[in-house]
Design an enzyme around this catalytic site. Sequence first.
Site, short mmCIF file in Angstrom:
data_model
loop_
_atom_site.label_atom_id
_atom_site.label_comp_id
_atom_site.label_asym_id
_atom_site.label_seq_id
_atom_site.Cartn_x
_atom_site.Cartn_y
_atom_site.Cartn_z
N PRO A 88 0.82 -1.22 0.00
CA PRO A 88 0.00 0.00 0.00
C PRO A 88 0.85 1.27 0.00
O PRO A 88 0.34 2.35 -0.29
CB PRO A 88 -0.83 -0.11 1.29
CG PRO A 88 -0.22 -1.21 2.08
CD PRO A 88 0.58 -2.07 1.17
N GLU A 115 3.07 -7.51 8.18
CA GLU A 115 3.42 -6.09 8.09
C GLU A 115 4.28 -5.80 6.85
O GLU A 115 4.77 -4.69 6.68
CB GLU A 115 4.17 -5.63 9.35
CG GLU A 115 3.33 -5.68 10.60
CD GLU A 115 2.03 -4.87 10.48
OE1 GLU A 115 2.11 -3.69 10.14
OE2 GLU A 115 0.96 -5.45 10.73
N ARG A 160 -4.02 -8.35 -20.32
CA ARG A 160 -5.04 -8.12 -21.34
C ARG A 160 -4.57 -7.11 -22.39
O ARG A 160 -5.19 -6.97 -23.43
CB ARG A 160 -6.38 -7.70 -20.72
CG ARG A 160 -6.39 -6.38 -20.06
CD ARG A 160 -7.69 -6.16 -19.32
NE ARG A 160 -8.80 -5.84 -20.20
CZ ARG A 160 -8.99 -4.66 -20.79
NH1 ARG A 160 -8.11 -3.69 -20.61
NH2 ARG A 160 -10.02 -4.46 -21.57
N ASP A 175 -11.31 1.64 -23.49
CA ASP A 175 -11.37 1.44 -22.05
C ASP A 175 -11.23 2.75 -21.31
O ASP A 175 -10.52 3.64 -21.75
CB ASP A 175 -10.18 0.58 -21.59
CG ASP A 175 -10.38 -0.87 -21.89
OD1 ASP A 175 -11.52 -1.26 -22.15
OD2 ASP A 175 -9.37 -1.61 -21.85
N1 ADE Z 1 -0.93 -5.05 0.01
C1 ADE Z 1 -1.81 -4.65 0.96
N2 ADE Z 1 -2.54 -3.62 0.53
C2 ADE Z 1 -2.13 -3.35 -0.76
C3 ADE Z 1 -2.50 -2.38 -1.72
N3 ADE Z 1 -3.45 -1.47 -1.50
N4 ADE Z 1 -1.86 -2.41 -2.90
C4 ADE Z 1 -0.88 -3.31 -3.13
N5 ADE Z 1 -0.49 -4.23 -2.26
C5 ADE Z 1 -1.10 -4.26 -1.07
#
Ligand code: ADE
Length: 240
Positions: A88, A115, A160, A175
């Site tokens: 994230p 984590e 794709r 798209d």
């Molecule tokens: N792992 C946990 N959350 C994630 C996200 N939002 N994007 C990529 N990998 C992740």
Amino acid sequence: MKIDVVSLFPSYLNPLNLSLLGKAQEQGIVQIAIHDLRDWATDPHRNVDDTPYGGGPGMVMSPVVWGEALDSIREQAVVDPVLIIPTPSGQPFDQLLAATLAREEHLVFACGRYEGIDSRVGVHYSRDERWDSVKEVSIGDYVLAGGEVAALVMIEAITRLIPGILGNPESVIDDSFSRLDCLVEGPVFTKPPIWRELEVPQVLRSGNHGLVNQWRKDQAQARTESFRPDLLSDRAEDPL
Ligand code: ADE
């Protein structure tokens, strides 16, 4: 294209054998290999994680185990692969990154859990010239339980775009996000012309391609203004 995915939960990646990607693998357009990270754990309990330095909740995945896994995948590779670490905290995944990665010959996805993966893994492989590059990538501003679902999302969006994978190559052109004007796609309809008192817009049934194209552009613009005004302001700020 060759794709390796390393995960503690290999069955999470089973959907890669279905539908378009399943067929593309049968045709030899894409080769996907799923690996169990625990195969590279060497301690008696086959541990893959440990407590975080500096304290805090949860566990961090061991650089030692990831190093063994990624070195072994690199040894089998015939070109320098791109290493993708879903997290994230990474750079946002978007259509442009999907199109860039679709031109690569070999992608390796390192799916973390808990984590996350010890941060030295990304640093180490970005310095290793036998790897093309390392990308830490986020699929959105929310936290998943691990990188597997993010890898599935990215692999679908990337593959794709590879020629020969979609039945109708033109369908990628319209798209959302793909076009030069970078709008989301407008609404789409099929038969019947009236369903539960809702009617398909007359213009789409008119047979006038000029009017249809203009209507689609207007709808895409309106939908973008309503749901994704950020796309329009990004464009205004872009000096190009
Ligand atoms: N792992 C946990 N959350 C994630 C996200 N939002 N994007 C990529 N990998 C992740």
